[in-house]
Every structure is written in C-alpha cells, then in structure tokens.
Design a protein around this motif. Structure first.
Motif, PDB file in Angstrom:
ATOM      1  N   GLU A  34      17.816  -4.563 -59.267  1.00 31.82           N
ATOM      2  CA  GLU A  34      18.736  -3.453 -59.535  1.00 31.82           C
ATOM      3  C   GLU A  34      18.895  -3.232 -61.041  1.00 31.82           C
ATOM      4  OE1 GLU A  34      22.403  -4.132 -57.543  1.00 31.82           O
ATOM      5  OE2 GLU A  34      21.513  -4.144 -55.537  1.00 31.82           O
ATOM      6  N   ALA A  35      18.903  -4.323 -61.804  1.00 34.94           N
ATOM      7  CA  ALA A  35      19.030  -4.202 -63.261  1.00 34.94           C
ATOM      8  C   ALA A  35      17.787  -3.544 -63.856  1.00 34.94           C
ATOM      9  CB  ALA A  35      19.250  -5.581 -63.876  1.00 34.94           C
ATOM     10  N   ILE A  36      16.599  -3.917 -63.346  1.00 33.73           N
ATOM     11  CA  ILE A  36      15.353  -3.303 -63.827  1.00 33.73           C
ATOM     12  C   ILE A  36      15.356  -1.805 -63.528  1.00 33.73           C
ATOM     13  CG2 ILE A  36      12.850  -3.206 -63.498  1.00 33.73           C
ATOM     14  CD1 ILE A  36      13.803  -5.595 -65.124  1.00 33.73           C
ATOM     15  N   ASP A  37      15.842  -1.451 -62.332  1.00 30.34           N
ATOM     16  CA  ASP A  37      15.941  -0.018 -61.989  1.00 30.34           C
ATOM     17  C   ASP A  37      16.878   0.705 -62.946  1.00 30.34           C
ATOM     18  OD1 ASP A  37      15.507   2.245 -60.005  1.00 30.34           O
ATOM     19  OD2 ASP A  37      17.694   2.042 -59.929  1.00 30.34           O
ATOM     20  N   ARG A  38      17.989   0.043 -63.341  1.00 26.67           N
ATOM     21  CA  ARG A  38      18.927   0.660 -64.283  1.00 26.67           C
ATOM     22  C   ARG A  38      18.292   0.789 -65.677  1.00 26.67           C
ATOM     23  NH1 ARG A  38      24.500   1.419 -64.738  1.00 26.67           N
ATOM     24  NH2 ARG A  38      24.362   1.689 -62.468  1.00 26.67           N
ATOM     25  N   ILE A  39      17.448  -0.185 -66.057  1.00 28.98           N
ATOM     26  CA  ILE A  39      16.761  -0.108 -67.349  1.00 28.98           C
ATOM     27  C   ILE A  39      15.760   1.049 -67.351  1.00 28.98           C
ATOM     28  CG2 ILE A  39      15.142  -1.309 -68.886  1.00 28.98           C
ATOM     29  CD1 ILE A  39      16.493  -3.946 -68.029  1.00 28.98           C
ATOM     30  N   MET A  40      15.019   1.182 -66.216  1.00 25.16           N
ATOM     31  CA  MET A  40      14.041   2.264 -66.124  1.00 25.16           C
ATOM     32  C   MET A  40      14.694   3.629 -65.996  1.00 25.16           C
ATOM     33  SD  MET A  40      11.245   0.586 -66.392  1.00 25.16           S
ATOM     34  CE  MET A  40      10.063   1.870 -65.986  1.00 25.16           C
ATOM     35  N   ASN A  41      15.873   3.667 -65.403  1.00 23.44           N
ATOM     36  CA  ASN A  41      16.619   4.918 -65.237  1.00 23.44           C
ATOM     37  C   ASN A  41      18.019   4.728 -65.832  1.00 23.44           C
ATOM     38  OD1 ASN A  41      14.638   6.391 -63.285  1.00 23.44           O
ATOM     39  ND2 ASN A  41      14.984   4.387 -62.334  1.00 23.44           N
ATOM     40  N   PRO A  42      18.113   4.682 -67.151  1.00 20.67           N
ATOM     41  CA  PRO A  42      19.382   4.327 -67.816  1.00 20.67           C
ATOM     42  C   PRO A  42      20.497   5.330 -67.540  1.00 20.67           C
ATOM     43  CG  PRO A  42      17.805   5.190 -69.404  1.00 20.67           C
ATOM     44  CD  PRO A  42      17.056   5.027 -68.123  1.00 20.67           C
ATOM     45  N   GLN A  43      21.691   4.781 -67.428  1.00 14.83           N
ATOM     46  CA  GLN A  43      22.906   5.584 -67.285  1.00 14.83           C
ATOM     47  C   GLN A  43      23.931   5.070 -68.273  1.00 14.83           C
ATOM     48  OE1 GLN A  43      24.347   5.691 -63.250  1.00 14.83           O
ATOM     49  NE2 GLN A  43      22.287   5.846 -62.379  1.00 14.83           N
ATOM     50  N   MET A  44      24.595   5.985 -68.929  1.00 16.77           N
ATOM     51  CA  MET A  44      25.603   5.585 -69.901  1.00 16.77           C
ATOM     52  C   MET A  44      26.872   5.112 -69.187  1.00 16.77           C
ATOM     53  SD  MET A  44      24.176   5.776 -72.717  1.00 16.77           S
ATOM     54  CE  MET A  44      25.676   5.214 -73.519  1.00 16.77           C
ATOM     55  N   VAL A  45      27.440   4.041 -69.692  1.00 13.30           N
ATOM     56  CA  VAL A  45      28.707   3.521 -69.181  1.00 13.30           C
ATOM     57  C   VAL A  45      29.761   3.726 -70.265  1.00 13.30           C
ATOM     58  CG1 VAL A  45      29.945   1.483 -68.360  1.00 13.30           C
ATOM     59  CG2 VAL A  45      27.532   1.808 -67.778  1.00 13.30           C
TER      60      VAL A  45
ATOM     61  N   PHE B  96      24.715   3.601 -76.374  1.00 13.28           N
ATOM     62  CA  PHE B  96      23.418   2.974 -76.089  1.00 13.28           C
ATOM     63  C   PHE B  96      23.451   2.385 -74.682  1.00 13.28           C
ATOM     64  CE2 PHE B  96      20.554  -0.735 -76.088  1.00 13.28           C
ATOM     65  CZ  PHE B  96      19.369  -0.097 -76.422  1.00 13.28           C
ATOM     66  N   PRO B  97      22.440   2.686 -73.830  1.00 13.14           N
ATOM     67  CA  PRO B  97      22.438   2.206 -72.437  1.00 13.14           C
ATOM     68  C   PRO B  97      22.086   0.717 -72.345  1.00 13.14           C
ATOM     69  CG  PRO B  97      20.417   3.403 -72.880  1.00 13.14           C
ATOM     70  CD  PRO B  97      21.269   3.541 -74.118  1.00 13.14           C
ATOM     71  N   ILE B  98      23.027  -0.151 -72.646  1.00 12.08           N
ATOM     72  CA  ILE B  98      22.795  -1.596 -72.678  1.00 12.08           C
ATOM     73  C   ILE B  98      23.102  -2.268 -71.342  1.00 12.08           C
ATOM     74  CG2 ILE B  98      25.141  -2.230 -73.407  1.00 12.08           C
ATOM     75  CD1 ILE B  98      23.901  -4.277 -75.294  1.00 12.08           C
ATOM     76  N   ASP B  99      23.729  -1.532 -70.421  1.00  9.42           N
ATOM     77  CA  ASP B  99      24.252  -2.112 -69.183  1.00  9.42           C
ATOM     78  C   ASP B  99      23.151  -2.781 -68.344  1.00  9.42           C
ATOM     79  OD1 ASP B  99      26.556  -2.430 -67.341  1.00  9.42           O
ATOM     80  OD2 ASP B  99      25.300  -1.209 -66.023  1.00  9.42           O
TER      81      ASP B  99
END
Length: 394
Positions: free
Chosen positions: A117-128, A193-196
């Motif tokens: 799930e984290a890799i998917d978030r890195i590939m498709n970043p979303q700002m928090v 920056f999308p660091i999440d």
C-alpha cells in the motif's frame, strides 16, 4: 504510578519468584499493554483516515500487532500456570514459543500488505495536509509508548521475563517510528512534499523487522539457547552456600517455559564424610531449591578424597591450565598410582567459542604436564559448558 498499579492488583508483589505471583505480574502487564496499544491504535487509525495519512494508518495497525504481542504474553502466562498432566509432564510453558511463531507470521503478512500500500502511495502520491489533531494524537501516542516501555522493562527485569523485556524494546522502537511520522506530517504539510508513502514503507519494514526478531527468539528457545546468566549464578551461588559443598560443576539447565525450569548439577563432597550424611545434604539442597528458587534441581554427588598430596597435585595442574588459558577450568581430578607411573585423570571445561579446538587444547595441556613430569600418564576429557559460564566452580 506504576508501583501503585502493581500494589492495587498484586497482593504478594514482593514474592516475584513464586510462580503464582509471577503469573499475576505477567497478566497485569499484558492487559495494560493490550489496553494501551488498542487505545493508541484507535486514535491513530481514526485520525489517519480523516486526514488521509497512510503512515498514520500503518502505525495504528502496527499498534494492533503490539496489542497482539501483549495478548500472546497473556496467553503464555496463563498456559504456564496450567498444571502438568499425563501428556505434558514438564508443563505447558513452551506454548509461548509456539504462539510467538504464529504471531511472527501475522507480522510478516501485515508488513507485506502495508508495504504494498505504501509503494502504491509512492507511485500515486497524495498530499496530506497538516492537521493539529493528527499532531496531538501522535504526541499522545509517543507519551503512552514511553510510559509503556518503562512499565514493560521494569516488570520484565523484576520477574526475569524475556518476552516482557522484548515487548518493552519493541515499544521503544515504536517511539522512534512515531516520532518520524510526526516530523514527516509536519514537514510534508509545510513543504508541500508527498512524504507520507515513504514513511508508510519505513513503518512496514519496521513491522517486518519486529516479526523477524520474534520468530528468531522463539526458534532459539525451542532449540535450546544459552540460559540466563543471572539464573546460572543464582543456582551456583545457592548450592555453594551450603556447608559441606566443596565445589560444583556440570550445571545444565533445561527450559520448558516460564516457571518450568529443570536443572542438574554435580556437587563435590568430602569422601571421608559419612555417605548418609552427604546424601541428606544433597536431598536438602534439592528441596530448598524447589522452595526458594522454584527450580526442579537434580544433584549428582561426587566424593573427593582430600589429602595433602591431592591438594598439591590439584593446585599444580590448576596453575598449568590457567596459565594456558584463564577461561579453562577443570574438575573430577583423580590420581592413581601404578608401579612407577601416576595416572592423572580429569575433565576440562573449554569455552563454547573454542569447542572446535577441544581435542587440540586437551592434547597441548597433556604434553605440558608430561613434560613437567615424565611419570605422568594424563587422560583429559574435554567438554564444553552448557551455561555459557565456564568458571562457576572455580
């Protein structure tokens, strides 16, 4: 506050070696761990869903795993308290290690899922976006984890429980993970920056690392790892404290789980003493070990013929052994005269890290002794220590 909690729930809190009291400590600590970790979990997951932070959600799920660790501790203490039966004459204490293996598999599964799930978030970043509530929840989580770490550590040391001490160290690592996520939330929100996703991946790797340590520790215990040095010294000092005990050696400790420890040891006594008296001494030590150390101790009696000549010979050989390697020790020394030869027989304890050289070391000492006196015929039986402490009988 911690001491007050202990006094509220444990009546005989000073008798930490008593199995019943130890079980109460374990139950209390495990329940506190479950409640605290689930509280942190609920807070982090709710706020993480609201702000859309995969890192917070991952950390919340990590706390579910920590609560599961405390649940395993609770089950292990309860099973350990169960009486031995016909099918399990040594008790049920090792169920803790089997449960730990199952728990490690769960940790690996959680770590893999969260990492994907984290890799998917890195590939498709979303700002928090930065959230004050998220910041407050993470600070509270760190405070509770620090308190829980000290609670686990103090009680783990008090009752000599490796699993509680391990849970304490896990809490300490969680503090750093939570701190990293908190800093990441602030940095990500302020710097846009999308660091999440990266933080979520780090947390998932930490969960996998925790699973590895749980699995490794459980396997080592099932295989039979080195006993606790404190327990080794407690047994050695306890036995040697009795008048009439001249020395000890060959201590072996068999761990069948918390509260189910069996041990055997050789005790040296004066061969000139009445054998019934020496036997009564051995029986008394075994009974007292059960009452005071809560250990099933079996003692083999070794009679020593103490004369001026035998003591001089022992001192002479002892000096040679120690000069060769101070970590070596000897026991069961016997000297038998045959015509013009003196047959010297003894056992030599070699450090565990030198086990591959046992025969080489024994041969070297044999050569030294025979060079000192050509009438010596030396027979050495090398052995390694089963406790990691070679010189407990020196």
């Amino acid at each position: 506050m911690q001491e007050q909690i202990i006094r509220w729930f444990i009546k005989d809190y000073d008798c930490v070696k008593a199995p019943a009291v130890r079980t109460k400590y374990g139950n209390l600590t495990s329940i506190v761990g479950i409640i605290t970790n689930l509280t942190i979990c609920i807070g982090e997951i709710i706020v993480g869903l609201l702000v859309g932070s995969i890192a917070m959600i991952s950390d919340g799920i990590h706390n579910v795993a920590d609560a599961g660790g405390s649940a395993i501790s609770l089950l292990s203490f309860r099973f350990s308290a169960k009486r031995a039966d016909q099918e399990h004459p040594y008790g049920h204490g090792r169920i803790e290690y089997l449960l730990s293996i199952g728990f490690s598999v769960l940790l690996f599964v959680l770590a893999t899922q969260l990492f994907l799930e984290a890799i998917d978030r890195i590939m498709n970043p979303q700002m928090v976006e930065f959230s004050l509530w998220a910041f407050i929840v993470m600070l509270c989580a760190m405070g509770l984890k620090i308190w829980l770490y000290t609670f686990f550590k103090n009680i783990g040391i008090r009752i000599n429980s490796p699993i509680l001490q391990a849970n304490g160290l896990e809490c300490l690592s969680d503090v750093w993970a939570t701190l990293g996520i908190t800093v990441g939330l602030v940095v990500g929100g302020l710097l846009d920056f999308p660091i999440d996703g990266y933080l979520g991946a780090i947390v998932s790797l930490m969960i996998g690392r925790a699973g590895y340590h749980v699995l490794s520790d459980a396997i080592n215990r099932l295989l039979g790892n080195e006993p606790n040095p404190e327990m080794v010294n407690d047994i050695a000092n306890f036995v040697k404290s009795y008048p009439g005990v001249l020395g000890i050696h060959d201590l072996m400790i068999h761990d069948y789980g918390p509260g189910h420890v069996f041990a055997s040891i050789h005790v040296e006594v004066d061969a000139k003493e009445d054998v019934i008296k020496s036997h009564n001494l051995i029986d008394r030590i075994e009974r007292d070990a059960q009452k005071q150390l809560y250990i099933q101790l079996t003692i083999h009696m070794d009679p020593l013929l103490i004369t001026k000549e035998s003591m001089e010979l022992y001192d002479k050989i002892h000096a040679v052994v120690k000069a060769y390697d101070n970590r070596l020790s000897l026991h069961d020394l016997r000297a038998v005269q045959s015509d013009d030869k003196t047959h010297i027989i003894f056992d030599l304890v070699v450090p565990n890290d030198d086990c591959k050289r046992m025969d080489e070391i024994a041969k070297a000492i044999t050569n030294i002794l025979q060079a000192m006196d050509s009438s010596y015929v030396v027979t050495i039986t090398p052995e390694h220590s089963y406790t990691g402490t070679e010189n407990i009988h020196d």
